[in-house]
Write a protein that holds these residues in place. Sequence first.
Motif, short mmCIF file in Angstrom:
data_model
loop_
_atom_site.label_atom_id
_atom_site.label_comp_id
_atom_site.label_asym_id
_atom_site.label_seq_id
_atom_site.Cartn_x
_atom_site.Cartn_y
_atom_site.Cartn_z
N GLN A 278 0.86 -1.20 0.00
CA GLN A 278 0.00 0.00 0.00
C GLN A 278 0.89 1.25 0.00
OE1 GLN A 278 -2.83 0.35 3.23
NE2 GLN A 278 -3.99 1.93 2.20
N PRO A 279 1.45 1.57 -1.15
CA PRO A 279 2.43 2.67 -1.20
C PRO A 279 1.85 4.04 -0.88
CG PRO A 279 1.98 1.80 -3.41
CD PRO A 279 1.32 0.88 -2.44
N ASP A 280 0.52 4.19 -0.97
CA ASP A 280 -0.05 5.51 -0.67
C ASP A 280 -0.43 5.65 0.81
OD1 ASP A 280 -2.19 3.80 -0.71
OD2 ASP A 280 -3.47 5.06 -1.96
N ASN A 281 -0.06 4.68 1.63
CA ASN A 281 -0.32 4.82 3.06
C ASN A 281 0.92 5.38 3.74
OD1 ASN A 281 -0.68 4.42 5.87
ND2 ASN A 281 -2.21 2.84 5.45
N TRP A 282 0.88 6.67 3.99
CA TRP A 282 2.04 7.36 4.56
C TRP A 282 2.27 6.98 6.01
CZ3 TRP A 282 5.44 9.92 1.62
CH2 TRP A 282 5.04 10.30 0.35
N THR A 283 1.25 6.57 6.73
CA THR A 283 1.47 6.23 8.14
C THR A 283 2.38 5.01 8.25
OG1 THR A 283 -0.47 4.79 8.39
CG2 THR A 283 -0.80 7.13 8.79
N TYR A 284 2.20 4.04 7.35
CA TYR A 284 3.07 2.87 7.38
C TYR A 284 4.52 3.27 7.10
CZ TYR A 284 -1.16 -0.09 6.96
OH TYR A 284 -2.36 -0.72 7.16
N LYS A 285 4.67 4.13 6.12
CA LYS A 285 6.03 4.49 5.69
C LYS A 285 6.70 5.44 6.68
CE LYS A 285 4.92 5.54 1.28
NZ LYS A 285 5.07 5.68 -0.20
N ARG A 286 5.99 6.49 7.05
CA ARG A 286 6.63 7.49 7.91
C ARG A 286 6.94 6.91 9.29
NH1 ARG A 286 3.12 12.84 7.57
NH2 ARG A 286 4.93 13.70 8.69
N GLN A 287 6.05 6.04 9.79
CA GLN A 287 6.33 5.42 11.07
C GLN A 287 7.62 4.60 11.01
OE1 GLN A 287 4.45 4.81 14.64
NE2 GLN A 287 6.64 5.02 14.38
N ALA A 288 7.79 3.84 9.95
CA ALA A 288 8.97 2.98 9.83
C ALA A 288 10.22 3.80 9.57
CB ALA A 288 8.75 1.97 8.71
N TRP A 289 10.12 4.75 8.65
CA TRP A 289 11.30 5.54 8.30
C TRP A 289 11.86 6.27 9.51
CZ3 TRP A 289 8.49 8.18 3.62
CH2 TRP A 289 8.47 7.31 2.53
N THR A 290 10.97 6.82 10.33
CA THR A 290 11.44 7.69 11.40
C THR A 290 12.13 6.92 12.52
OG1 THR A 290 10.77 9.66 12.63
CG2 THR A 290 9.41 7.71 12.91
N ILE A 291 11.95 5.62 12.53
CA ILE A 291 12.62 4.81 13.55
C ILE A 291 14.09 4.59 13.20
CG2 ILE A 291 12.74 2.42 14.42
CD1 ILE A 291 9.62 2.51 14.41
N GLU A 292 14.40 4.70 11.92
CA GLU A 292 15.79 4.48 11.52
C GLU A 292 16.67 5.65 11.96
OE1 GLU A 292 16.69 1.63 10.41
OE2 GLU A 292 14.61 0.97 10.41
N THR A 293 17.93 5.36 12.11
CA THR A 293 18.85 6.41 12.54
C THR A 293 19.28 7.26 11.35
OG1 THR A 293 20.68 4.89 12.24
CG2 THR A 293 19.75 5.07 14.44
#
Lengths: 230, 114
Positions: free
Chosen positions: A175-190
Amino acid sequence: MHEELEGLEVVTVALDIDRSKALPWIEKANPTHRSVIDSAHITGELLGFTNVPMAVWIDEELNLVRPPEAAALHRSPSSDMEIPDDTPPDMKRLLSNVKAIPDVSVGYRDAVVDWVEKGSDSQYSLSPDQVMDASAQRTPEHSRAAAAFELGQYFFKQGNQEASRKYWRIAHEAQPDNWTYKRQAWTIETTPEGEPSDMLQAPTDVYEGSWLEDVVASGGGANYYKPPFA
Amino acid sequence: MLMDSLKVSPAVFTARTGWEIKPEGFCKGMQCVPIDSPLDYDGMLDVMRVAQPLGMELITDDASGISALGPESQTKVLAGVRAPELELPDHKGNPWRLKSMYGKKTLLVAWASW
């Protein structure tokens, strides 16, 4: 806004898998409204939040009268920021896209006030059919994304970040248009500098996407939100 | 819905997904899907047997045996205009239920620290 407007209750829901990330923001805001934390992103699944900020309107009978949609009561300062000419190109590209994000606040406060005053007679209060028509269709891929995201959350909370990344990658692809999935994961990375969280959600070796590249791929900042009342 | 077994009690399945067994099949709101013999001899629900008819994607992590079942598909994200049952902790850890907002107009706003 609930303090200014008798008859309206505001409830904020923090979509944060790590509760401790949301708490400092809430404590700093010292809210007078109810402020809850959704560490499992359950409201995303039940209501259809695919980015933040988004909101639904719920009437006195507990019926939705507006579907999940972008929401803002104030114009974002980023809409009016100056981008100096000597800004490094990558940062300039990022800021240009941030600045291009539509102002969701246009008409929003007035629409809420109208609804609070007029109830179902408000032009902004939708009928049940209109709300359902506006609700997104859930495809099998969306179901798969939700399952994968939940597995990723499970492994993240177990401390198994490698497994969480594996399933979050599946969710992002499904689901590439679901930003909550992506932003949540990205922001955990250093960050490349090893900082614990990356608010810019820059490219990493872990995920294919990044905030800027995915925004550009989806048409640029101008397509990031759809203002409901502009 | 996370599971450590693909056999779950019908009550748990209903509590987690909103789908319940009725004479006409598996039902949620106004929607019913006929499914033959979803229960095992011991009264447990075989998730493998209901996932596909309900359009729910199932992913199993082989290493841990943990499975996740996605929500039903080929339908709207909103199951209806009625606000869903929802209970979340507030920032002080106190439980909050959406149905406690009955009688009030509510603006429910999603945000995040990220």
